[in-house]
Design a protein around this motif. Structure first.
Motif, mmCIF file in Angstrom:
data_model
loop_
_atom_site.group_PDB
_atom_site.id
_atom_site.type_symbol
_atom_site.label_atom_id
_atom_site.label_comp_id
_atom_site.label_asym_id
_atom_site.label_seq_id
_atom_site.Cartn_x
_atom_site.Cartn_y
_atom_site.Cartn_z
ATOM 1 N N ALA A 13 22.852 -40.004 33.461
ATOM 2 C CA ALA A 13 21.656 -39.251 32.583
ATOM 3 C C ALA A 13 22.539 -38.680 31.184
ATOM 4 N N ALA A 14 21.898 -38.941 30.035
ATOM 5 C CA ALA A 14 22.328 -38.405 29.031
ATOM 6 C C ALA A 14 21.221 -37.289 28.190
ATOM 7 N N VAL A 15 21.575 -36.254 27.811
ATOM 8 C CA VAL A 15 20.636 -35.347 27.321
ATOM 9 C C VAL A 15 21.091 -34.780 25.989
ATOM 10 N N GLY A 16 19.982 -34.659 25.237
ATOM 11 C CA GLY A 16 20.398 -33.913 23.808
ATOM 12 C C GLY A 16 19.091 -32.922 23.305
ATOM 13 N N ALA A 17 19.768 -31.861 22.779
ATOM 14 C CA ALA A 17 18.457 -31.112 22.079
ATOM 15 C C ALA A 17 18.045 -31.914 20.831
ATOM 16 N N HIS A 18 18.874 -32.239 20.235
ATOM 17 C CA HIS A 18 18.389 -33.161 18.874
ATOM 18 C C HIS A 18 18.802 -34.737 18.887
ATOM 19 N N CYS A 19 18.090 -35.499 18.261
ATOM 20 C CA CYS A 19 18.572 -36.629 17.919
ATOM 21 C C CYS A 19 20.045 -36.639 17.311
ATOM 22 N N ASP A 20 20.944 -37.400 17.619
ATOM 23 C CA ASP A 20 22.418 -37.524 17.413
ATOM 24 C C ASP A 20 23.198 -36.627 18.259
ATOM 25 N N ASP A 21 22.788 -35.702 18.953
ATOM 26 C CA ASP A 21 23.737 -35.116 19.748
ATOM 27 C C ASP A 21 24.365 -35.643 20.701
ATOM 28 N N ILE A 22 23.654 -36.766 21.498
ATOM 29 C CA ILE A 22 24.334 -37.433 22.370
ATOM 30 C C ILE A 22 25.473 -38.227 21.861
ATOM 31 N N ALA A 23 25.050 -39.193 20.647
ATOM 32 C CA ALA A 23 25.859 -39.893 20.181
ATOM 33 C C ALA A 23 27.255 -39.130 19.661
ATOM 34 N N ILE A 24 27.259 -37.988 18.860
ATOM 35 C CA ILE A 24 28.110 -37.177 18.379
ATOM 36 C C ILE A 24 29.178 -36.857 19.442
ATOM 37 N N GLY A 51 8.503 -39.147 17.145
ATOM 38 C CA GLY A 51 7.326 -39.384 16.404
ATOM 39 C C GLY A 51 7.650 -39.673 14.999
ATOM 40 N N GLY A 52 8.797 -39.756 14.595
ATOM 41 C CA GLY A 52 9.138 -39.776 13.040
ATOM 42 C C GLY A 52 10.502 -40.605 12.910
ATOM 43 N N GLU A 53 11.087 -40.440 11.637
ATOM 44 C CA GLU A 53 12.372 -41.119 11.097
ATOM 45 C C GLU A 53 13.606 -40.944 12.180
ATOM 46 N N ARG A 54 13.527 -39.587 12.779
ATOM 47 C CA ARG A 54 14.763 -39.402 13.501
ATOM 48 C C ARG A 54 14.512 -39.902 15.228
ATOM 49 N N GLU A 55 13.334 -40.154 15.449
ATOM 50 C CA GLU A 55 13.336 -40.936 16.651
ATOM 51 C C GLU A 55 13.728 -42.549 16.665
ATOM 52 N N GLU A 56 13.259 -42.889 15.448
ATOM 53 C CA GLU A 56 13.729 -44.493 15.239
ATOM 54 C C GLU A 56 15.081 -44.368 14.898
ATOM 55 N N GLU A 57 15.798 -43.435 14.378
ATOM 56 C CA GLU A 57 17.174 -43.619 14.362
ATOM 57 C C GLU A 57 17.674 -43.585 15.530
ATOM 58 N N GLU A 58 17.188 -42.625 16.431
ATOM 59 C CA GLU A 58 17.932 -42.499 17.807
ATOM 60 C C GLU A 58 17.618 -43.620 18.684
ATOM 61 N N ARG A 59 16.598 -44.323 18.636
ATOM 62 C CA ARG A 59 16.321 -45.492 19.360
ATOM 63 C C ARG A 59 17.455 -46.594 19.021
ATOM 64 N N ALA A 60 17.630 -46.940 17.728
ATOM 65 C CA ALA A 60 18.391 -47.873 17.336
ATOM 66 C C ALA A 60 20.118 -47.348 17.533
#
Length: 215
Positions: A13-24, A51-60
Motif C-alpha cells: 500500500a502506498a499513500v500520499g497527501a498530494h499527487c506526486d508525494d508517493i513518486a517523490i 477530479g482535475g489535471e493533478r489526478e490525470e498526472e498522478e494516474r499516468a
C-alpha cells in the motif's frame, strides 16, 4: 551495512497527501520492487488533487512507476494544505483502504514531516496499519526537515535516473517550482546512497518493527 529483507512481497500500500508525494518519496523503490516482482499488487491512495489535471498526472505517473503491477489508485478531493481540519474524512479514507487490503509493506509520509498534511496522514497510517511494516518516505522541501533515516533502499543508477526522468515527464504542473529539478532529486539520492554504501538510495523512517531472528 546490515541488510534485512521484507520477506515475500505480494501486496503493498502506498499513500500520499498530494499527487506526486508517493513518486517523490518512494518512486525509485516502487520501480525496483515492481520490476523485480511482476504482478505485484499496489493499492495507492492520494487524499487531494482529485477530479482535475493533478489526478490525470498522478494516474499516468504511478502507472509508469509501477510497471507490470496490478495498480489500484484512488485520488480524493480533500483540500490541499487543510488536511488537519478534515481529519475525520482523511481517517475514513485510510480506514477504508485498510479494510480493502492487507499489505506486506506500507509506504507513507514520515510522522515528523514538517508539512501539516504529510504529518496528519502519517499519524493516521500508524493507527490503521498497526501490524504492518510502515516505511516513512521523505520529501525534500523549503522547511529543511530532512533528518537521519533508519532504513535505506539502494537504487541502481538506472533506477535513480528513471525516477528523475519520470518525475519530470509526468508532473508538468510542478516544473515551475524552484526545487523541482534533476539536481535536487538525484542529489538527495546520491547522499542517501553514500549513507548506505550504494551509489544511490531512497531513505525511510521506521517507527516500529518486529524482528524474527529465531531461525
Amino acid at each position: 551495512m546490515i541488510r534485512l529483507g521484507a520477506g515475500h512481497l505480494e501486496r503493498i500500500a502506498a499513500v500520499g497527501a498530494h499527487c506526486d508525494d508517493i513518486a517523490i518519496g518512494a518512486g525509485g523503490t516502487l520501480l525496483a520492487m515492481c520490476r523485480a516482482r511482476p504482478g505485484l499488487h499496489v493499492d495507492a491512495l492520494v487524499l487531494s488533487g482529485g477530479g482535475g489535471e493533478r489526478e490525470e498526472e498522478e494516474r499516468a505517473a504511478l502507472a509508469a512507476f509501477c510497471p507490470g503491477a496490478e495498480l489500484r489508485l484512488t485520488v480524493l478531493k480533500l483540500p490541499d494544505g487543510r488536511l488537519p481540519s478534515r481529519r475525520d474524512e482523511a481517517k475514513a479514507a485510510v480506514e477504508e483502504l485498510r479494510a480493502e487490503t492487507d499489505p506486506d509493506l506500507v509506504l507513507a509520509p514520515r510522522t515528523d514531516d514538517a508539512h501539516q498534511d504529510h504529518r496528519c496522514l502519517a499519524k493516521l497510517m500508524t493507527t490503521a496499519f498497526r501490524d504492518h511494516l510502515v516505511l516513512g518516505y521523505e520529501i525534500v522541501k523549503w522547511d529543511g526537515d530532512l533528518g537521519r533515516p533508519a532504513a535505506y533502499q539502494p537504487l541502481s543508477p538506472e533506477e535513480a535516473e528513471d525516477k528523475v526522468r519520470l518525475l519530470q515527464e509526468h508532473y508538468p504542473s510542478q516544473r515551475h517550482r524552484p526545487w523541482y529539478d534533476r539536481e535536487v532529486f538525484l542529489g538527495l539520492a546520491r547522499i542517501r546512497g553514500v549513507e548506505c554504501h550504494a551509489r544511490y538510495a531512497e531513505a525511510f523512517a521506521v517507527t516500529k518493527l518486529t524482528l524474527d531472528l529465531g531461525d
